[in-house]
Design a protein around this motif. Structure first.
Motif, PDB file in Angstrom:
ATOM      1  N   GLU A  47       0.817  -1.223   0.000  1.00  0.00           N
ATOM      2  CA  GLU A  47       0.000   0.000   0.000  1.00  0.00           C
ATOM      3  C   GLU A  47       0.850   1.272   0.000  1.00  0.00           C
ATOM      4  N   SER A 107      -8.899   2.957  -4.811  1.00  0.00           N
ATOM      5  CA  SER A 107      -8.083   2.256  -3.817  1.00  0.00           C
ATOM      6  C   SER A 107      -7.134   1.249  -4.453  1.00  0.00           C
ATOM      7  N   GLU A 108      -7.335   0.931  -5.748  1.00  0.00           N
ATOM      8  CA  GLU A 108      -6.463  -0.030  -6.422  1.00  0.00           C
ATOM      9  C   GLU A 108      -5.937   0.470  -7.759  1.00  0.00           C
TER      10      GLU A 108
END
Length: 181
Positions: A47, A107-108
Motif C-alpha cells: 500500500e 483504492s487499487e
C-alpha cells in the motif's frame, strides 16, 4: 508560461484536442492508424509503494523525476488541466502541449491520461496508471497511441516510437525509485 499553457486549452472539451478518439486509452481498444505503445513494469509492493507512486504520477513528480520540464495549470492532474511536457536535447527544447483527458483515483488504481493539443509534435493520447494487485504487487502501465503531427516527427520515422518506448521505460524506473523511497 502558465498564461501560454492556458491559452492552449481555451476551448473546453474534445474540440481542443488534435485527434478525434479522445478517451480511447481508458475505454479501449486503441484506434487503428496510430502507433500503439503498451509498457508495463512492476514498481514495488504494498500500500505504501502504491500511494507514493500514485502521488508521483498525479502530481507530475514522475515526469519531473525522469528529467522532463513540466508546466501545468494545476498542481495535480485533473480533467481539463493544460500541461506542457518538455525535454531538452542538447541546446534544443522540445515542448509537447497536452490536456488531461481523464483521471482515475481509487483504492487499487490511480492515474491519468493526456491528449495532444495544438503545437504538439504528435497526435494522440497517453495514459499513466499505477495499480495495486490483490497479491500486493504494484504495477505501472503506460498506454499510448500516436502518429506524427509535424514534419520533423514524420522525417524521424521509426525513431519516434523507439524514443517513446525509451521514455516509458525511464518513467517506470523513476517511479520504482520513488515507490522504494
Amino acid at each position: 508560461m502558465t498564461r501560454l499553457i492556458r491559452s492552449l486549452s481555451t476551448t473546453p472539451g474534445p474540440s481542443s484536442f488534435t485527434y478525434p478518439e479522445v478517451g480511447a486509452t481508458r475505454t479501449g481498444p486503441l484506434p487503428d492508424g496510430y502507433h500503439h505503445l503498451r509498457h508495463r513494469t512492476r514498481i514495488g509492493r504494498g500500500e505504501e509503494a502504491f500511494r507514493a507512486a500514485g502521488a508521483a504520477v498525479t502530481t507530475w513528480g514522475m515526469h519531473r523525476g525522469a528529467g522532463a520540464l513540466v508546466t501545468a495549470d494545476t498542481p495535480r492532474a485533473e480533467p481539463g488541466t493544460a500541461v506542457e511536457i518538455a525535454l531538452r536535447v542538447g541546446p534544443l527544447r522540445i515542448g509537447a502541449p497536452c490536456e488531461v483527458v481523464w483521471t482515475a483515483c481509487g483504492s487499487e488504481r490511480v492515474g491519468f491520461a493526456y491528449g495532444t493539443t495544438a503545437g504538439h509534435p504528435e497526435r494522440g493520447e497517453e495514459s499513466f496508471v499505477v495499480e495495486l494487485r490483490p497479491d500486493g504487487s504494484v504495477w505501472f502501465t503506460v498506454t499510448a497511441f500516436s502518429r506524427p503531427a509535424r514534419w520533423y516527427t514524420r522525417v524521424a520515422g521509426p525513431l519516434v516510437p523507439a524514443a517513446q518506448h525509451w521514455y516509458a521505460r525511464r518513467l517506470g524506473r523513476t517511479l520504482r525509485r520513488i515507490a522504494a523511497a
